[in-house]
Enzyme design. Structure first.
Site, PDB file in Angstrom:
ATOM      1  N   HIS A  89      48.481  30.409  51.648  1.00  0.00           N
ATOM      2  CA  HIS A  89      47.306  29.548  51.536  1.00  0.00           C
ATOM      3  C   HIS A  89      47.426  28.547  50.399  1.00  0.00           C
ATOM      4  O   HIS A  89      46.700  27.557  50.368  1.00  0.00           O
ATOM      5  CB  HIS A  89      46.048  30.388  51.318  1.00  0.00           C
ATOM      6  N   TYR A 159      35.581  41.334  28.538  1.00  0.00           N
ATOM      7  CA  TYR A 159      35.580  42.285  29.643  1.00  0.00           C
ATOM      8  C   TYR A 159      36.963  42.914  29.790  1.00  0.00           C
ATOM      9  O   TYR A 159      37.985  42.292  29.497  1.00  0.00           O
ATOM     10  CB  TYR A 159      35.143  41.593  30.926  1.00  0.00           C
TER      11      TYR A 159
END
Length: 332
Positions: A89, A159
């Site tokens: 892609h 995070y």
């Protein structure tokens, strides 16, 4: 986190080469699994706050708090490894994302701590057709002179994982760079383009023979202070709305022959087949739906609207109506 693991998470559901049914693709590959069907595999793709968008320069609001970018490790060639992959892609470059990685970004109104660079990838059109996902005032989107857009994806270091970052609206930060054709060679993209011949099949990845300063893919330092910012999503499934988008106003030149090389990258195809070149691998633009688009102070101010006045300015306005001087109106 291993680079390959980070790459797999960032690209959403990976295509099984040769089997597009039930996986995502672009209309140029197969309209049955194109962007209008992505919400069937990822509900967020049909939700609010989606990307990309057109940035209407008459509606953006200038924000004086949006300072320039502060890049960490972008001016030197890190030791690597860097992995180039054709996933059927797009072409992706995954950098070393281990704890020793020093590639990151700060400033531009981003919350602390820094955001760590994970990967970059490209979206492009066909010969003579635009391929940029974002646009400024609409005209760049279809312009022949903007055949590619480069996305550099970063994750907040507050995070511990991509899964955690994706659940927060400030978890990911994407830098969008519009690439404009020129007739002379540009060495900044040479390493990436020359390595594409080694990923001539879907699912193939290679280690780059050498890394390079990431700053070489961007424009002059002066242009890095001109950008537009908004809250959006990934432009591939799962389309999670956990991104801060920063779209650079200045375009970066790329050699016309290098653009043509991108347009020869093969898309996903049947095993043993000779798949067609991948083209028009961009998502259609999404509705703004009331979101604000902010502009850094040095953007095209002739068209940009001013940001809403802070509460103190409103108080000054009332006092001005009562007859106080213009000097008091202008005072901090």
């Amino acid at each position: 986190m291993a680079p390959g693991f980070a790459l797999a998470l960032l690209t959403g559901p990976l295509v099984v080469c040769g089997d597009t049914e039930g996986t995502r693709c672009y209309d140029s590959q197969d309209p049955k699994c194109g962007p209008t069907h992505w919400m069937e595999m990822a509900l967020a793709c049909g939700g609010p706050a989606q990307s990309p968008i057109n940035i209407d320069l008459h509606l953006v609001q200038q924000d004086p708090t949006l300072g320039p970018f502060i890049f960490q490790g972008y001016n030197s060639a890190p030791p690597g490894p860097w992995i180039l992959e054709n996933d059927g892609h797009t072409v992706l470059l995954c950098m070393d994302t281990g704890p020793q990685s020093r590639l990151g970004i700060q400033g531009a109104g981003l919350p602390l701590p820094a955001y760590r660079a994970l990967q970059l990838h490209f979206h492009w059109g066909g010969p003579g057709r635009g391929g940029s996902e974002h646009s400024l005032d609409g005209h760049w989107y279809l312009s022949r002179s903007v055949p590619l857009q480069m996305h550099v994806l970063h994750m907040s270091m507050r995070y511990q994982s991509l899964g955690e970052a994706r659940s927060h609206p400030d978890g990911l930060a994407l830098l969008a760079v519009l690439l404009v054709e020129q007739d002379t060679d540009k060495a900044n993209f040479s390493a990436l383009v020359s390595a594409q011949k080694n990923v001539s099949q879907c699912g193939v990845s290679v280690n780059l023979a050498s890394t390079f300063p990431r700053a070489s893919l961007l424009q002059d330092a002066s242009g890095l202070s001109r950008y537009h910012r908004y809250s959006g999503s990934l432009t591939t499934p799962g389309c999670q709305p956990a991104d801060v988008w920063m779209v650079l106003e200045d375009r970066v030149p790329i050699w016309r022959a290098q653009v043509a090389q991108f347009q020869t990258v093969p898309q996903a195809g049947l095993p043993g087949s000779n798949p067609a070149p991948l083209m028009e691998n961009f998502r259609p633009q999404q509705p703004l739906q009331g979101r604000r688009v902010l502009a850094s102070p040095s953007t095209s101010i002739s068209k940009a609207a001013s940001a809403p006045a802070p509460p103190l300015a409103s108080v000054h306005g009332v006092l001005l109506g009562l007859g106080l001087s213009l000097w008091l109106w202008q005072s901090p």
